[in-house]
Write a protein that holds these residues in place. Sequence first.
Motif, short mmCIF file in Angstrom:
data_model
loop_
_atom_site.label_atom_id
_atom_site.label_comp_id
_atom_site.label_asym_id
_atom_site.label_seq_id
_atom_site.Cartn_x
_atom_site.Cartn_y
_atom_site.Cartn_z
N HIS A 43 50.93 48.24 39.57
CA HIS A 43 49.75 48.01 38.72
C HIS A 43 49.15 46.67 39.11
O HIS A 43 49.86 45.66 39.19
N VAL A 44 47.85 46.66 39.32
CA VAL A 44 47.16 45.45 39.78
C VAL A 44 46.85 44.53 38.61
O VAL A 44 46.20 44.92 37.64
N PHE A 45 47.34 43.30 38.73
CA PHE A 45 46.99 42.22 37.81
C PHE A 45 46.28 41.16 38.65
O PHE A 45 46.94 40.36 39.31
N PRO A 46 44.95 41.16 38.65
CA PRO A 46 44.22 40.25 39.55
C PRO A 46 44.46 38.78 39.20
O PRO A 46 44.43 38.40 38.02
N MET A 47 44.70 37.97 40.21
CA MET A 47 44.90 36.53 40.01
C MET A 47 43.55 35.84 40.14
O MET A 47 43.21 35.26 41.17
N VAL A 48 42.77 35.93 39.08
CA VAL A 48 41.42 35.34 39.04
C VAL A 48 41.29 34.52 37.77
O VAL A 48 42.06 34.69 36.81
N GLU A 49 40.31 33.63 37.73
CA GLU A 49 40.09 32.80 36.55
C GLU A 49 39.26 33.52 35.49
O GLU A 49 39.40 33.25 34.29
N ALA A 50 38.39 34.43 35.90
CA ALA A 50 37.54 35.14 34.95
C ALA A 50 38.41 35.94 33.97
O ALA A 50 39.33 36.64 34.39
N GLN A 55 42.01 40.68 31.28
CA GLN A 55 42.17 41.41 30.02
C GLN A 55 42.16 42.92 30.25
O GLN A 55 42.93 43.66 29.63
N GLN A 56 41.29 43.35 31.15
CA GLN A 56 41.20 44.77 31.48
C GLN A 56 42.53 45.27 32.05
O GLN A 56 43.01 46.35 31.71
N ALA A 57 43.13 44.47 32.92
CA ALA A 57 44.40 44.86 33.55
C ALA A 57 45.52 44.92 32.52
O ALA A 57 46.37 45.82 32.57
N TRP A 58 45.56 43.97 31.59
CA TRP A 58 46.61 43.97 30.56
C TRP A 58 46.47 45.21 29.66
O TRP A 58 47.47 45.86 29.34
N LYS A 59 45.24 45.51 29.27
CA LYS A 59 45.02 46.69 28.43
C LYS A 59 45.40 47.97 29.15
O LYS A 59 46.05 48.86 28.59
#
Length: 224
Positions: A43-50, A55-59
Amino acid sequence: MAAVRAIEQADLIVSPVARPGEVGMAARIASRWIKPDQLQRSHVFPMVEAPQPRQQAWKAAADLLAGEVSAGKQVVLLCEGDASLFATGSYVLLSLQKRHPSCTVRVIPGIPSFSAAAAAALWPLALQQDQFVVAPCPDCEGDFSRMASQAEQRGQNLALLKLGRRWRWLRPLLEQRGLLSRSLFAEKVGWPDQVIAPAEQIPAGERPYFSLLLIRQCWPEVLP
């Protein structure tokens, strides 16, 4: 062993990655206990500051896990280090509690990298009345100087995580403040190519993301 048992009994193993198509560090660590017939999914959890992509990835992760659990599966979400300390798993847990409050969840604690590094180096983290502070490494020299001054006043030992590129300016600052000889450097703890050494031995320059520093201010008066 609780984590190993959970992996061995899982119907689905979900591992975090920063980008599609990657094999994450957590999956590589756990691979020795994953059987060939077990279902795996990244599952992709993007390493970005935005905030929105994160939040979309966590949901999405919470919905995925809860959906599989409601279908009767035992599901494991892998995590690097301890699942409750600066961990993606903590955000997924909060999302599960909010979006799927009836989903049964168990968090299995791990060994934090700074504890593993200290044990490998025979380095006591805290003794008697020592204070011990764990924090990400500050992003700039001024913030670190303020943190170091406060730690010195309070006699706090420090564990600074995620050194990475900050080591370029942090090492000279440690030397200026007389802290270099009291510091332990560690990176990729637990891996075959781990580095755990006195900070004096590590030249200034960019280091991997998974690097850390332990700083001891002083020793207690009563010692063996």
